[in-house]
Design a protein around this motif. Structure first.
Motif, PDB file in Angstrom:
ATOM      1  N   ILE A  46      -3.642  -0.599   3.151  1.00  0.00           N
ATOM      2  CA  ILE A  46      -3.875  -0.200   4.538  1.00  0.00           C
ATOM      3  C   ILE A  46      -3.601  -1.373   5.479  1.00  0.00           C
ATOM      4  CG2 ILE A  46      -5.724   0.380   6.168  1.00  0.00           C
ATOM      5  CD1 ILE A  46      -6.785   2.271   3.912  1.00  0.00           C
TER       6      ILE A  46
ATOM      7  N   LEU B  63     -10.442   6.374   8.643  1.00  0.00           N
ATOM      8  CA  LEU B  63     -10.097   6.697   7.262  1.00  0.00           C
ATOM      9  C   LEU B  63     -11.334   6.601   6.368  1.00  0.00           C
ATOM     10  CD1 LEU B  63      -6.902   4.471   6.988  1.00  0.00           C
ATOM     11  CD2 LEU B  63      -6.956   6.943   7.386  1.00  0.00           C
TER      12      LEU B  63
ATOM     13  N   VAL C  26      -5.034   7.697   0.480  1.00  0.00           N
ATOM     14  CA  VAL C  26      -5.488   7.309   1.817  1.00  0.00           C
ATOM     15  C   VAL C  26      -4.557   6.290   2.467  1.00  0.00           C
ATOM     16  CG1 VAL C  26      -7.057   5.534   0.914  1.00  0.00           C
ATOM     17  CG2 VAL C  26      -7.480   6.531   3.169  1.00  0.00           C
TER      18      VAL C  26
ATOM     19  N   SER D 107      -1.434   8.168   3.588  1.00  0.00           N
ATOM     20  CA  SER D 107      -1.738   8.939   4.792  1.00  0.00           C
ATOM     21  C   SER D 107      -1.775   8.036   6.018  1.00  0.00           C
ATOM     22  CB  SER D 107      -3.088   9.639   4.624  1.00  0.00           C
ATOM     23  OG  SER D 107      -3.061  10.543   3.537  1.00  0.00           O
ATOM     24  N   ALA D 108      -2.406   6.869   5.859  1.00  0.00           N
ATOM     25  CA  ALA D 108      -2.470   5.921   6.972  1.00  0.00           C
ATOM     26  C   ALA D 108      -1.076   5.504   7.415  1.00  0.00           C
ATOM     27  CB  ALA D 108      -3.284   4.700   6.568  1.00  0.00           C
TER      28      ALA D 108
END
Length: 273
Positions: free
Chosen positions: A140, A223, A254, A257-258
């Motif tokens: 991320i 998130l 995740v 998606s970020a």
């Protein structure tokens, strides 16, 4: 012209001068008064970081020549310890194939949530709530840096961005992207809203398809951990967005998606020309 370096030869794994690097796999942040950076790409980020500074280096002897120009950029008061493979691995407690370790520390006081939000300068902010997977958190940070996010806010239950594995997966961007780790998801959302941010969260049943998302203005992306996700209370308090995908699967990793949402925000503001 060859670069001249002043180095310290380490021939005994028990040498006290390399204590910060001892058993790094077991200790990571604990007891070091700092953190361990592993690999040249992380080393490069440490060199340019405004928040963190290098305090000591441990380099595999057969990598020294190839790293000479990079190492010459470090301040003269940062000792460069050099060891052969057996001694190096004996210090670290496992086989470190990259042959490059640095110990680093924070330059000053840890920034508050409000200071971190201000440091974002209006650019997108990522809010991580309950992220306990170091690979995901590191990825991320890497995505945040790649797509121009201004800051990452981690709640107190998320894993630490300076944990060695998270830092390595982030390719060192956790040393250069503004971040803090404090509070709750609710308090982080409130801090962003107080600074004029709209707050988004992802859901398969999200009210707005990502393709139709308006990207103007300050935006924060919230998130949650895979599986558990964000609490129903938090989801009801923010704007939900869905990533449309083929039938048969309703979720993505995740960090993936970020990346998709951050790219949408990055491209939508005209930065990705």
């Amino acid at each position: 012209m060859p670069v001249s370096l002043s180095t310290i030869a380490i021939d005994d794994p028990a040498d006290p001068r390399v204590e910060p690097f001892r058993n790094v796999r077991d200790r990571d942040l604990v007891g070091r008064d700092g953190f361990i950076a592993e690999g040249t790409v992380v080393l490069d980020q440490l060199l340019v970081s405004r928040r963190f500074r290098p305090t000591s280096l441990l380099i595999l002897r057969n990598r020294l020549a190839g790293l000479a120009e990079r190492l010459a950029r470090f301040p003269n008061d940062v000792p460069i310890h050099v060891a052969d493979q057996a001694v190096f691995d004996g210090i670290a407690g496992f086989a470190v194939h990259r042959g490059v370790l640095a110990h680093g520390a924070e330059r000053g006081a840890r920034p508050s949530v409000d200071e971190t939000v201000a440091a974002a300068g209006g650019r997108p902010i990522v809010i991580a709530v309950g992220l306990s997977n170091h690979d995901n958190l590191g990825a991320i940070f890497r995505n945040a840096a790649a797509f121009g996010a201004g800051a990452v806010l981690c709640d107190a239950t998320s894993c630490h961005p300076l944990y060695r594995k998270a830092l390595r997966v982030s390719v060192g961007t956790a040393l250069t992207v503004p971040w803090c780790r404090a509070g709750t998801g609710e308090s982080l959302v409130a801090a962003c809203r107080a600074a004029g941010y709209r707050v988004l969260a992802l859901s398969p049943a999200g009210e707005t398809p990502l393709a139709g998302l308006a990207t103007a203005g300050r935006t924060a992306l919230c998130l949650g951990a895979e599986g558990e996700g964000l609490s129903p209370e938090l989801m009801r308090a923010v704007e939900t967005v869905r990533i449309e995908m083929a039938p048969g699967l309703d979720s993505l990793n995740v960090a993936t998606s970020a990346a998709i949402v951050l790219h949408r925000l990055f491209a939508g503001d005209g930065t990705a020309a």
